[in-house]
Design an enzyme around this catalytic site. Sequence first.
Site, mmCIF file in Angstrom:
data_model
loop_
_atom_site.group_PDB
_atom_site.id
_atom_site.type_symbol
_atom_site.label_atom_id
_atom_site.label_comp_id
_atom_site.label_asym_id
_atom_site.label_seq_id
_atom_site.Cartn_x
_atom_site.Cartn_y
_atom_site.Cartn_z
ATOM 1 N N TYR A 7 27.396 6.681 7.421
ATOM 2 C CA TYR A 7 28.601 7.514 7.413
ATOM 3 C C TYR A 7 28.435 8.632 6.398
ATOM 4 C CZ TYR A 7 33.464 8.973 7.195
ATOM 5 O OH TYR A 7 34.622 9.719 7.234
ATOM 6 N N LYS A 31 33.505 10.452 -5.017
ATOM 7 C CA LYS A 31 34.093 9.254 -5.614
ATOM 8 C C LYS A 31 34.009 9.239 -7.143
ATOM 9 C CE LYS A 31 33.469 6.675 -1.324
ATOM 10 N NZ LYS A 31 34.824 6.671 -0.811
ATOM 11 N N ASP A 36 22.552 10.746 0.468
ATOM 12 C CA ASP A 36 24.006 10.727 0.382
ATOM 13 C C ASP A 36 24.388 9.624 -0.598
ATOM 14 O OD1 ASP A 36 26.726 10.364 0.653
ATOM 15 O OD2 ASP A 36 26.730 10.465 2.834
#
Length: 448
Positions: free
Chosen positions: A143, A264, A235
Amino acid sequence: MNHDRSRALYDRALSVMPGGVNSAVRAAIEPYPFFVEKGEAGHVVDADGNRYVDWVMGLGPLLLGHDLPDEVGAAIQRRASEGPMYGTPTEVEVELAEFVARHVPSVEKIRFVNSGTEATVSAVRLARGHTGRNKIVVMQGGYHGAQESTLVEGDAAQPRPSSAGIPQSFAEHTLPVPFNDEAAIREVFEAHGDEIACVLVEPILANYGIVHPEEGYHEFLREITEEYGSLLVFDEVITGFRVGGLGCAQSEFGVTPDLTTFGKIVGGGFPVGAIGGRAEIIEGFAPAGDVFQAGTFSGHPVTMAAGLETLQYAAENDVYDHVDGLGERLRAGLTDIVADRAPEYTVAGTASMFKLIFTREGPGRDALEEQCSAGCRQEPTCPRYDFCPKNAGDVKAAETDRWRRIFWGQMEDQGIFLSQNQFESQFVSYGHTEADVEETLEAYKEAL
């Protein structure tokens, strides 16, 4: 537990928001999600006053937990009191950029944006601009945010959009391959090598059950991208500043990508994203280069302060020892529990991440004494090696409905808040305690 107020709030939300939520995963809880009123250390309290041990931690950003250390909270409040934002540079964004560049192996320069999705969108655009190529390679089930280039399913021969609203012509530039499959990577490079701008990969599949790379896999990706003149993009939106401490997962694996995306934790719980990498590549962003990228809220001073204070606090205190230690205890405890009660299931995770995957097959109980002791590491000598998930397809083949429709609710009834489906990771924070771990393990025993 009583959920009357959450039910009433969800009823109201359905009238004004699609699905009653602002992010699709939040509606995965059936028949409706509980609404959180506040967080306290490693816990959340919902609108009906129910208290839960929280292992979701905002889906990863809250390294320090819900209660910030006094000096961190004070610094953020001070920055907010000076004004929300200015549309001009501030010193704190330079300081955070310097901090990241000092600690993360791949980062010489960095561009801050507003979300992990925006970071991966910008990284793909930059890779295409830098190489003059259009195609990208992604891992099936990996994702990389809600963006057109990666909302693609199928395989490299027949890629197709995984969402309505994305033209097939977009998907044709994306080549999905299984994680941990060197032969599949080699095949797409042999077929499209001079067209591939980058390989975009999570160091650990962290949004699809938590799947570790097999030994040598990332080294292989590094070698083949260099061979064909493509970029390797890690990522690290989820793993960044959580796996491998301040050096991120790339330091744990000893592989340095060309570009890294962040989100995050680097924003300390506030909206954030970033793209870091070799200076010669990052300089491709406007105004230094020809790849356009801009944003009104990029480098937002409150977010930059929250990220900087969070990372500095982690650097100067025992944050990683604490969260990684509790993560180890959780996974070790779960390994013992499932060996006794559900030996076909797989315990996954590392550092302060953990997940129990409801895999359908496993070795006999008598072989489990030799298994990985605190989370699957893809060790060929482990008796679970032939059964543990190697890619997203393996996780998807697990008993995902049982996890979501039965197990999740059993844990909630015991005051344990787990991620909303089988695929999302769970996270330990500095606010969690040994008592939280023991309470959670007891709940797993009861639910399993």
